[in-house]
Design a protein around this motif. Structure first.
Motif, mmCIF file in Angstrom:
data_model
loop_
_atom_site.group_PDB
_atom_site.id
_atom_site.type_symbol
_atom_site.label_atom_id
_atom_site.label_comp_id
_atom_site.label_asym_id
_atom_site.label_seq_id
_atom_site.Cartn_x
_atom_site.Cartn_y
_atom_site.Cartn_z
ATOM 1 N N VAL A 25 59.689 26.399 21.904
ATOM 2 C CA VAL A 25 58.924 25.229 22.339
ATOM 3 C C VAL A 25 59.736 24.449 23.364
ATOM 4 O O VAL A 25 60.969 24.504 23.377
ATOM 5 C CB VAL A 25 58.554 24.313 21.152
ATOM 6 C CG1 VAL A 25 57.672 25.057 20.159
ATOM 7 C CG2 VAL A 25 59.808 23.787 20.455
ATOM 8 N N GLY A 26 59.038 23.712 24.224
ATOM 9 C CA GLY A 26 59.737 22.942 25.245
ATOM 10 C C GLY A 26 60.632 23.849 26.077
ATOM 11 O O GLY A 26 60.246 24.943 26.462
ATOM 12 N N THR A 27 61.842 23.377 26.344
ATOM 13 C CA THR A 27 62.799 24.189 27.100
ATOM 14 C C THR A 27 63.828 24.846 26.188
ATOM 15 O O THR A 27 64.888 25.282 26.634
ATOM 16 C CB THR A 27 63.524 23.327 28.157
ATOM 17 O OG1 THR A 27 64.238 22.267 27.495
ATOM 18 C CG2 THR A 27 62.537 22.740 29.149
ATOM 19 N N ALA A 28 63.529 24.912 24.881
ATOM 20 C CA ALA A 28 64.463 25.484 23.919
ATOM 21 C C ALA A 28 64.535 26.993 24.071
ATOM 22 O O ALA A 28 63.582 27.650 24.472
ATOM 23 C CB ALA A 28 64.030 25.127 22.500
ATOM 24 N N ARG A 47 61.101 26.163 30.681
ATOM 25 C CA ARG A 47 60.435 26.744 29.523
ATOM 26 C C ARG A 47 60.412 28.263 29.650
ATOM 27 O O ARG A 47 60.218 28.792 30.753
ATOM 28 C CB ARG A 47 59.011 26.219 29.392
ATOM 29 C CG ARG A 47 58.910 24.705 29.232
ATOM 30 C CD ARG A 47 57.503 24.272 28.864
ATOM 31 N NE ARG A 47 56.483 24.846 29.749
ATOM 32 C CZ ARG A 47 55.176 24.729 29.553
ATOM 33 N NH1 ARG A 47 54.725 24.043 28.507
ATOM 34 N NH2 ARG A 47 54.311 25.262 30.403
ATOM 35 N N LEU A 48 60.585 28.955 28.526
ATOM 36 C CA LEU A 48 60.542 30.414 28.571
ATOM 37 C C LEU A 48 59.187 30.921 29.059
ATOM 38 O O LEU A 48 59.087 32.039 29.573
ATOM 39 C CB LEU A 48 60.866 31.006 27.194
ATOM 40 C CG LEU A 48 62.311 30.837 26.700
ATOM 41 C CD1 LEU A 48 62.498 31.563 25.366
ATOM 42 C CD2 LEU A 48 63.321 31.328 27.720
ATOM 43 N N SER A 96 63.047 29.413 16.831
ATOM 44 C CA SER A 96 61.818 29.735 16.107
ATOM 45 C C SER A 96 61.806 29.034 14.751
ATOM 46 O O SER A 96 62.837 28.892 14.085
ATOM 47 C CB SER A 96 61.675 31.245 15.949
ATOM 48 O OG SER A 96 62.856 31.825 15.428
ATOM 49 N N THR A 97 60.629 28.603 14.330
ATOM 50 C CA THR A 97 60.485 27.647 13.218
ATOM 51 C C THR A 97 61.123 28.116 11.920
ATOM 52 O O THR A 97 61.937 27.396 11.318
ATOM 53 C CB THR A 97 58.996 27.348 12.978
ATOM 54 O OG1 THR A 97 58.433 26.829 14.174
ATOM 55 C CG2 THR A 97 58.823 26.351 11.842
ATOM 56 N N TRP A 98 60.767 29.304 11.454
ATOM 57 C CA TRP A 98 61.183 29.708 10.103
ATOM 58 C C TRP A 98 62.644 30.117 10.050
ATOM 59 O O TRP A 98 63.346 29.796 9.075
ATOM 60 C CB TRP A 98 60.267 30.811 9.575
ATOM 61 C CG TRP A 98 58.863 30.338 9.413
ATOM 62 C CD1 TRP A 98 57.799 30.588 10.233
ATOM 63 C CD2 TRP A 98 58.371 29.465 8.392
ATOM 64 N NE1 TRP A 98 56.681 29.940 9.780
ATOM 65 C CE2 TRP A 98 57.003 29.250 8.640
ATOM 66 C CE3 TRP A 98 58.955 28.854 7.285
ATOM 67 C CZ2 TRP A 98 56.211 28.448 7.833
ATOM 68 C CZ3 TRP A 98 58.169 28.060 6.468
ATOM 69 C CH2 TRP A 98 56.813 27.855 6.746
ATOM 70 N N PRO A 136 75.185 22.064 20.391
ATOM 71 C CA PRO A 136 74.665 22.917 21.462
ATOM 72 C C PRO A 136 75.526 22.784 22.728
ATOM 73 O O PRO A 136 75.918 21.679 23.108
ATOM 74 C CB PRO A 136 73.254 22.363 21.683
ATOM 75 C CG PRO A 136 72.866 21.783 20.368
ATOM 76 C CD PRO A 136 74.140 21.190 19.817
ATOM 77 N N GLY A 137 75.832 23.908 23.324
ATOM 78 C CA GLY A 137 76.653 23.904 24.523
ATOM 79 C C GLY A 137 78.142 23.947 24.272
ATOM 80 O O GLY A 137 78.926 23.961 25.222
ATOM 81 N N ASP A 138 78.560 23.999 22.997
ATOM 82 C CA ASP A 138 79.991 24.037 22.679
ATOM 83 C C ASP A 138 80.484 25.481 22.767
ATOM 84 O O ASP A 138 80.008 26.352 22.031
ATOM 85 C CB ASP A 138 80.224 23.496 21.274
ATOM 86 C CG ASP A 138 81.699 23.330 20.949
ATOM 87 O OD1 ASP A 138 82.538 23.919 21.649
ATOM 88 O OD2 ASP A 138 82.008 22.613 19.974
ATOM 89 N N PRO A 139 81.432 25.787 23.663
ATOM 90 C CA PRO A 139 81.946 27.156 23.782
ATOM 91 C C PRO A 139 82.538 27.696 22.486
ATOM 92 O O PRO A 139 82.696 28.916 22.347
ATOM 93 C CB PRO A 139 83.019 27.034 24.868
ATOM 94 C CG PRO A 139 82.615 25.841 25.675
ATOM 95 C CD PRO A 139 82.023 24.885 24.671
ATOM 96 N N LYS A 140 82.854 26.825 21.535
ATOM 97 C CA LYS A 140 83.407 27.293 20.263
ATOM 98 C C LYS A 140 82.443 28.241 19.563
ATOM 99 O O LYS A 140 82.873 29.134 18.825
ATOM 100 C CB LYS A 140 83.715 26.092 19.355
ATOM 101 C CG LYS A 140 84.358 26.486 18.026
ATOM 102 C CD LYS A 140 84.658 25.280 17.167
ATOM 103 C CE LYS A 140 85.266 25.700 15.828
ATOM 104 N NZ LYS A 140 85.526 24.519 14.950
#
Length: 212
Positions: A25-28, A47-48, A96-98, A136-140
């Motif tokens: 959803v969105g740009t996720a 968006r995908l 994805s939701t689930w 999100p976005g953490d190279p770790k």
């Protein structure tokens, strides 16, 4: 039609299919495909369902941006799979939701968070490890995936969502769909007595169809 052109077209087509069916959803979410001379990757903040094949990001084999729009900030997730799984030809990361719901539950076994409920999750996804939460976005996050040394084709990012690799984009997308459906079944069956496949049944599937 060049291999890269075909890969760009397939990537836009399959990503739109995922988006249209609610897997993102969105740009996720972000998706990538490995080429002989680099990696195609979905751009950031797109968006995908709206990928323009000509504007899909391209990185060289060392992860440097060499063409197209700016890539997702989570390039390291994809690079970690490619560097540790030589047969991986594509990586799909969804919210994805689930599967995301499963990644938020406190009592999920982090060593095996998608138990063998059906033969197809064994055949298409394999054992799934939970990766501890990182922003999100953490190279770790990429470092944590590398630490698994390529033993798993798929992981769940805690409180975030699934990352699934495959030999090609079609197989990676199918595996991500199978993981999502199995997560939905697992949550639907919570509190019920469940018959999981036995170790002997899992072994038969792996000997017949191979391991992921």
């Amino acid at each position: 039609m060049t291999d890269e052109h075909a890969a760009r077209e397939e990537m836009a087509h399959l990503c739109k299919s995922l988006f249209d069916r609610g897997f993102s959803v969105g740009t996720a979410g972000n998706v990538s495909v490995r080429l002989h001379d680099g990696i195609l990757m979905s751009p950031t903040n797109v968006r995908l369902g709206d990928l323009d094949p000509a504007r899909i990001s391209k990185l060289d084999l060392d992860g440097h941006h060499v063409g197209g729009d700016k890539p997702t900030k989570e390039t390291f997730l994809h690079q970690a799979f490619y560097d540790t799984r030589p047969d991986a030809g594509a990586v799909v990361h969804l919210h994805s939701t689930w599967a995301t719901a499963l990644s938020c539950l406190a009592d999920v076994d982090p060593q095996d968070c998608i138990p063998p409920l059906t033969p197809y999750v064994v055949m298409r996804v394999g054992t799934v490890r939970m990766i501890p939460y990182t922003r999100p976005g953490d190279p770790k996050t990429g470092e944590l995936i590398r630490a698994l040394r390529g033993q798993y084709a798929a992981v769940l990012l805690s409180n975030h969502g699934p990352v699934v690799s495959g030999k090609n984009l079609f197989s990676a997308v199918c595996a991500a769909e199978e993981l999502e459906e199995t997560a939905r079944l697992l949550i639907a069956l919570r509190g019920q007595r469940v018959n999981l496949l036995t170790s002997e049944q899992v072994g038969e599937l792996r000997s017949t169809f191979g391991t992921i």
